[in-house]
Design an enzyme around this catalytic site. Sequence first.
Site, PDB file in Angstrom:
ATOM      1  N   ASP A   1     -45.800  19.765   6.137  1.00  0.00           N
ATOM      2  CA  ASP A   1     -44.514  19.461   5.493  1.00  0.00           C
ATOM      3  C   ASP A   1     -44.517  19.759   3.987  1.00  0.00           C
ATOM      4  O   ASP A   1     -43.838  19.074   3.215  1.00  0.00           O
ATOM      5  CB  ASP A   1     -44.119  17.991   5.728  1.00  0.00           C
ATOM      6  CG  ASP A   1     -44.001  17.668   7.204  1.00  0.00           C
ATOM      7  OD1 ASP A   1     -43.594  18.550   7.979  1.00  0.00           O
ATOM      8  OD2 ASP A   1     -44.327  16.531   7.598  1.00  0.00           O
TER       9      ASP A   1
ATOM     10  N   ARG B   1     -56.818  23.891  20.524  1.00  0.00           N
ATOM     11  CA  ARG B   1     -55.649  24.382  19.785  1.00  0.00           C
ATOM     12  C   ARG B   1     -55.600  25.905  19.745  1.00  0.00           C
ATOM     13  O   ARG B   1     -54.537  26.509  19.826  1.00  0.00           O
ATOM     14  CB  ARG B   1     -55.700  23.868  18.351  1.00  0.00           C
ATOM     15  CG  ARG B   1     -55.110  22.511  18.201  1.00  0.00           C
ATOM     16  CD  ARG B   1     -55.033  22.064  16.755  1.00  0.00           C
ATOM     17  NE  ARG B   1     -54.961  20.614  16.735  1.00  0.00           N
ATOM     18  CZ  ARG B   1     -53.821  19.921  16.895  1.00  0.00           C
ATOM     19  NH1 ARG B   1     -52.679  20.543  17.045  1.00  0.00           N
ATOM     20  NH2 ARG B   1     -53.832  18.609  16.894  1.00  0.00           N
TER      21      ARG B   1
ATOM     22  N   GLU C   1     -28.764  17.338   9.715  1.00  0.00           N
ATOM     23  CA  GLU C   1     -29.674  18.363  10.249  1.00  0.00           C
ATOM     24  C   GLU C   1     -28.889  19.422  11.014  1.00  0.00           C
ATOM     25  O   GLU C   1     -29.168  20.617  10.926  1.00  0.00           O
ATOM     26  CB  GLU C   1     -30.706  17.727  11.194  1.00  0.00           C
ATOM     27  CG  GLU C   1     -31.679  16.788  10.505  1.00  0.00           C
ATOM     28  CD  GLU C   1     -32.757  16.286  11.451  1.00  0.00           C
ATOM     29  OE1 GLU C   1     -33.186  17.036  12.335  1.00  0.00           O
ATOM     30  OE2 GLU C   1     -33.160  15.122  11.305  1.00  0.00           O
TER      31      GLU C   1
ATOM     32  N   ASN D   1     -39.211  25.173   9.625  1.00  0.00           N
ATOM     33  CA  ASN D   1     -39.250  23.848  10.246  1.00  0.00           C
ATOM     34  C   ASN D   1     -38.142  23.011   9.641  1.00  0.00           C
ATOM     35  O   ASN D   1     -37.739  23.223   8.499  1.00  0.00           O
ATOM     36  CB  ASN D   1     -40.611  23.185   9.958  1.00  0.00           C
ATOM     37  CG  ASN D   1     -40.710  21.805  10.598  1.00  0.00           C
ATOM     38  OD1 ASN D   1     -40.310  21.617  11.753  1.00  0.00           O
ATOM     39  ND2 ASN D   1     -41.226  20.827   9.862  1.00  0.00           N
TER      40      ASN D   1
ATOM     41  N   GLY E   1     -34.145  18.474  21.877  1.00  0.00           N
ATOM     42  CA  GLY E   1     -33.614  19.757  21.430  1.00  0.00           C
ATOM     43  C   GLY E   1     -32.192  19.735  20.918  1.00  0.00           C
ATOM     44  O   GLY E   1     -31.440  20.687  21.139  1.00  0.00           O
ATOM     45  N   SER E   2     -31.811  18.686  20.174  1.00  0.00           N
ATOM     46  CA  SER E   2     -30.435  18.719  19.649  1.00  0.00           C
ATOM     47  C   SER E   2     -30.313  19.754  18.519  1.00  0.00           C
ATOM     48  O   SER E   2     -29.275  20.429  18.412  1.00  0.00           O
ATOM     49  CB  SER E   2     -29.984  17.327  19.183  1.00  0.00           C
ATOM     50  OG  SER E   2     -30.645  16.942  18.004  1.00  0.00           O
ATOM     51  N   ASN E   3     -31.345  19.903  17.708  1.00  0.00           N
ATOM     52  CA  ASN E   3     -31.297  20.980  16.696  1.00  0.00           C
ATOM     53  C   ASN E   3     -31.308  22.350  17.354  1.00  0.00           C
ATOM     54  O   ASN E   3     -30.598  23.262  16.937  1.00  0.00           O
ATOM     55  CB  ASN E   3     -32.465  20.842  15.720  1.00  0.00           C
ATOM     56  CG  ASN E   3     -32.180  19.811  14.648  1.00  0.00           C
ATOM     57  OD1 ASN E   3     -31.369  20.031  13.757  1.00  0.00           O
ATOM     58  ND2 ASN E   3     -32.832  18.652  14.751  1.00  0.00           N
TER      59      ASN E   3
ATOM     60  N   ARG F   1     -46.421  19.599  17.607  1.00  0.00           N
ATOM     61  CA  ARG F   1     -47.841  19.993  17.504  1.00  0.00           C
ATOM     62  C   ARG F   1     -48.093  20.522  16.110  1.00  0.00           C
ATOM     63  O   ARG F   1     -47.313  21.333  15.605  1.00  0.00           O
ATOM     64  CB  ARG F   1     -48.177  21.132  18.481  1.00  0.00           C
ATOM     65  CG  ARG F   1     -48.119  20.816  19.926  1.00  0.00           C
ATOM     66  CD  ARG F   1     -49.062  19.773  20.369  1.00  0.00           C
ATOM     67  NE  ARG F   1     -50.474  20.176  20.401  1.00  0.00           N
ATOM     68  CZ  ARG F   1     -51.455  19.314  20.646  1.00  0.00           C
ATOM     69  NH1 ARG F   1     -51.205  18.035  20.813  1.00  0.00           N
ATOM     70  NH2 ARG F   1     -52.697  19.731  20.707  1.00  0.00           N
TER      71      ARG F   1
ATOM     72  N   HIS G   1     -37.406  19.034   8.751  1.00  0.00           N
ATOM     73  CA  HIS G   1     -38.117  17.761   8.599  1.00  0.00           C
ATOM     74  C   HIS G   1     -37.100  16.688   8.205  1.00  0.00           C
ATOM     75  O   HIS G   1     -36.274  16.916   7.308  1.00  0.00           O
ATOM     76  CB  HIS G   1     -39.201  17.901   7.521  1.00  0.00           C
ATOM     77  CG  HIS G   1     -39.976  16.631   7.332  1.00  0.00           C
ATOM     78  ND1 HIS G   1     -40.951  16.223   8.215  1.00  0.00           N
ATOM     79  CD2 HIS G   1     -39.888  15.663   6.380  1.00  0.00           C
ATOM     80  CE1 HIS G   1     -41.451  15.070   7.808  1.00  0.00           C
ATOM     81  NE2 HIS G   1     -40.823  14.709   6.706  1.00  0.00           N
TER      82      HIS G   1
HETATM   83  C1  GRF Z   1     -35.395  15.937  14.223  1.00  0.00           C
HETATM   84  O1  GRF Z   1     -35.118  14.748  13.536  1.00  0.00           O
HETATM   85  C2  GRF Z   1     -36.206  16.871  13.377  1.00  0.00           C
HETATM   86  O2  GRF Z   1     -35.921  16.773  12.017  1.00  0.00           O
HETATM   87  C3  GRF Z   1     -37.604  16.392  13.629  1.00  0.00           C
HETATM   88  O3  GRF Z   1     -37.638  16.045  14.989  1.00  0.00           O
HETATM   89  C4  GRF Z   1     -36.323  15.690  15.413  1.00  0.00           C
HETATM   90  C5  GRF Z   1     -36.014  16.575  16.566  1.00  0.00           C
HETATM   91  O4  GRF Z   1     -34.813  16.230  17.191  1.00  0.00           O
HETATM   92  N1  GRF Z   1     -38.556  17.405  13.261  1.00  0.00           N
HETATM   93  P1  GRF Z   1     -34.149  17.212  18.240  1.00  0.00           P
HETATM   94  O5  GRF Z   1     -35.189  17.432  19.350  1.00  0.00           O
HETATM   95  O6  GRF Z   1     -33.785  18.460  17.544  1.00  0.00           O
HETATM   96  O7  GRF Z   1     -32.955  16.456  18.772  1.00  0.00           O
END
Ligand code: GRF
Length: 220
Positions: free
Chosen positions: A148, A68, A177, A110, A15-17, A94, A112
């Site tokens: 994607d 699902r 990102e 999303n 979860g860094s994003n 998922r 990517h």
């Molecule tokens: C990121 O590289 C994102 O682009 C991809 O999965 C990774 C998730 O990283 N979809 P984080 O969990 O946000 O650190």
Amino acid sequence: MTRRLRTAILISGRGSNMTVLIEAARSPSFPAEIVLVAANRPDAGGLARAAAAGLPTVCVDHKAFGGREAFEQALQAELERHRVGLVCLAGFMRVLTPWFIERWPGRLLNIHPSLLPSFRGLHTHERALAEGVRLHGATVHFVVPELDAGPIVAQGAVPVLEGDTPDTLAARVLTVEHVLYPQALALVASGSAMLANGRVALTQAQAADAPGMLLNPPGP
Ligand code: GRF
């Protein structure tokens, strides 16, 4: 102050994003408010980080459901319960079915780790190195049923450097990102970027300043 869009973040991992989105949304002037972090795995590290930030969290464990459809219905119920208006996938691993995606037209984002439409799917950094591309990066896009392949909101590019490994390249892309996703979320939540006829339309003010960024190579 205008109303902030109630936003959920869906994660599967560290979860860094998610963390940078939460940080950005701390500002009262940010157009999105994070109201829920949901994971599909109980061991997703980001759940504890979100809880530590004081946010409601929920785990909808996909393994606990027969298929699902049942999993997505449970997820949808949580989103409705928290009156969510926009969903950000952030390392959510998922694949979502058309049933779920069609419930969120123009409201499901999303990130990517490639410059789409290059390198859809997994292992993007390995594949970028194998192809010998000189620029790589990340894309924030609306989610459509084809994987994607959704309309692009914003992109950020990084150079591929001599001696890069998938790990060093992934780390460089991740720095992009972390800037790109909050920018893209702000554009969508404020209504400056929206889905129209299968493309992302920008308001006039934004059109002069196309959403994208280029991270310069590190200096000597
Ligand atoms: C990121 O590289 C994102 O682009 C991809 O999965 C990774 C998730 O990283 N979809 P984080 O969990 O946000 O650190």
